[in-house]
Design an enzyme around this catalytic site. Structure first.
Site, mmCIF file in Angstrom:
data_model
loop_
_atom_site.group_PDB
_atom_site.id
_atom_site.type_symbol
_atom_site.label_atom_id
_atom_site.label_comp_id
_atom_site.label_asym_id
_atom_site.label_seq_id
_atom_site.Cartn_x
_atom_site.Cartn_y
_atom_site.Cartn_z
ATOM 1 C CE LYS A 1 -13.575 -20.594 -16.929
ATOM 2 N NZ LYS A 1 -14.133 -21.764 -17.552
HETATM 3 C C1 LIG Z 1 -12.790 -22.542 -18.249
HETATM 4 C C2 LIG Z 1 -12.373 -23.861 -17.770
HETATM 5 C C3 LIG Z 1 -11.049 -24.305 -17.884
HETATM 6 C C4 LIG Z 1 -9.990 -23.542 -18.631
HETATM 7 O O1 LIG Z 1 -9.710 -22.290 -18.083
HETATM 8 P P1 LIG Z 1 -8.712 -21.312 -18.856
HETATM 9 O O2 LIG Z 1 -8.372 -20.286 -17.820
HETATM 10 O O3 LIG Z 1 -9.449 -20.739 -20.005
HETATM 11 O O4 LIG Z 1 -7.526 -22.116 -19.270
HETATM 12 C C5 LIG Z 1 -10.716 -25.521 -17.324
HETATM 13 N N1 LIG Z 1 -11.625 -26.285 -16.713
HETATM 14 C C6 LIG Z 1 -12.919 -25.906 -16.600
HETATM 15 C C7 LIG Z 1 -13.881 -26.782 -15.861
HETATM 16 C C8 LIG Z 1 -13.332 -24.694 -17.143
HETATM 17 O O5 LIG Z 1 -14.621 -24.336 -17.051
#
Ligand SMILES: *Cc1c(COP(=O)(O)O)cnc(C)c1O
Length: 379
Positions: free
Chosen positions: A182
């Protein structure tokens, strides 16, 4: 020719120093840095309360618990999302019911959600997929009319806006990710945000084993107060090492978004005349942080998505298949939550790919990505 990655986090000396300070302080678990990060994040996102967690997945899990969702309830989710979106209801004995998505944004809409409602629907999880803001107001109306909780999976959404405000503020509760894929990263980590004080208080307790006295408070007193556990909680804590990185990264977030948007503009204008390529674009109601800059490979393009990925790999460009579809994974094969057809989900998951985009992407490298696609497209 050097390989071009799809993503590289923007980390530097300031993050290293912040971590070194935490180590020198002797308190590395959840404590004062985490609290400071929560306050700074709530302020940046214009929301009343922020509760740090170990990931977005655990934040989504907690969000459903505090929203009162449980065993036997239905939760409408897009299949077109990282699998954690569907897993969160599954963890608590609720059933994820898959809704299709809009062909332009890749996000659920009031219409696609409505088609997936059942008498047992207690919540929906709407996603800002790849940072693309979802159209919240129609979903807000639908949920309010039916007394359904609106949870926003804003895992990718930090820095995206909806009608002039940060995404996430209009939902009942929102979950964020700080995974390195992210924008803002803490290695692993997540956050819950809400304007509901009671929910925030319960989430804060539940992430720390539902202890009524936090570990930081107990440590701070010479004669530790007797703690009690009012319900069965979890260990979903963030560490102060992560929060210290998060504070530095939060200061850089606006610059990250601005740079990503510039790079996205360059891709869009450079690929505009290539027939059969549709690029991710801002919707008219908001702005994307372009966490994922995806293109859809349309039938007019001389080759298919898989072939284009191979061509890019030959040119040392690391692109990725687009967003997955949870209903096609073995974990959800034959799942009773697949009740409506998902044609747009299947089309997007089969025909989109994600191009390299990160803060430090060099102009010459981006030009190489563009050239590779233009040649493949005969442009
Ligand atoms: C990356 C992501 C998650 C999970 O995030 P984590 O911090 O790795 O648990 C959940 N939902 C979406 C849409 C994502 O892109």
């Amino acid at each position: 020719m050097s390989r071009i990655s799809v993503m590289k986090p923007w980390l530097g000396a300031a993050e290293s120093e912040a971590v070194a300070e935490v180590i020198a302080s002797g308190w590395v678990a959840q404590g004062p840095r985490t609290e400071a990060f929560e306050q700074a994040f709530a302020e940046h996102q214009q929301v009343g309360h922020a509760v740090a967690t170990s990931s977005c997945t655990t934040a989504l899990h907690l969000a459903l618990v505090v929203a009162g969702v449980g065993e036997g309830d239905d939760v409408v989710v897009p299949s077109y999302s990282f699998i954690a979106t569907a897993n969160a209801p599954t963890y608590i004995g609720a059933r994820p019911v898959f809704a299709d998505v809009d062909a332009v944004t890749g996000n659920v809409t009031a219409d696609t959600v409505e088609a997936a409602l059942t008498p047992a629907t207690r919540a929906i999880i709407a996603v800002d997929q790849g940072g693309m803001p979802l159209d919240l107001q129609p979903l807000r109306r639908l949920c309010d009319e039916r007394g359904i909780a609106l949870v926003e999976d804003a895992a990718c959404g930090a820095g995206s806006t909806y009608r002039g405000a940060p995404v996430g503020v209009g939902a009942d509760i929102s979950a964020w990710s700080f995974h390195p894929r992210k924008l803002l990263t803490t290695g692993e980590g997540g956050m819950l945000t809400t304007n509901n004080e009671a929910w925030a208080t319960r989430a804060r307790r539940l992430r720390e084993h539902a202890m009524d006295v936090s570990a930081a408070e107990r440590h701070g007193s010479l004669l530790a107060p007797q703690e009690s556990y009012s319900e069965v909680g979890y260990n979903f804590r963030m560490t102060d090492l992560q929060a210290a990185i998060g504070l530095v990264q939060l200061d850089k977030l606006d610059a990250m978004v601005a740079r990503r948007r510039e790079l996205a503009d360059i891709y869009r204008s450079a690929l505009a005349d290539v027939p059969g390529v549709r690029c991710a674009t801002d919707p008219d109601y908001g702005t994307s942080n372009f966490q994922s800059f995806w293109i859809e490979v349309l039938p007019e393009f001389p080759m298919g998505r898989e072939q284009l990925l191979e061509k890019l790999a030959t040119d040392e460009v690391s692109a990725r298949r687009g967003i997955m579809a949870a209903h096609r994974q073995p974990a959800y094969a034959g799942h009773p939550g697949q009740m409506v057809p998902l044609p747009v989900t299947e089309r997007l998951t089969d025909h989109t790919l994600i191009l390299p985009l990160y803060h430090g992407l060099e102009a010459t490298d981006q030009a190489r990505v563009i050239e590779s696609i233009r040649t493949a497209g005969g442009a």
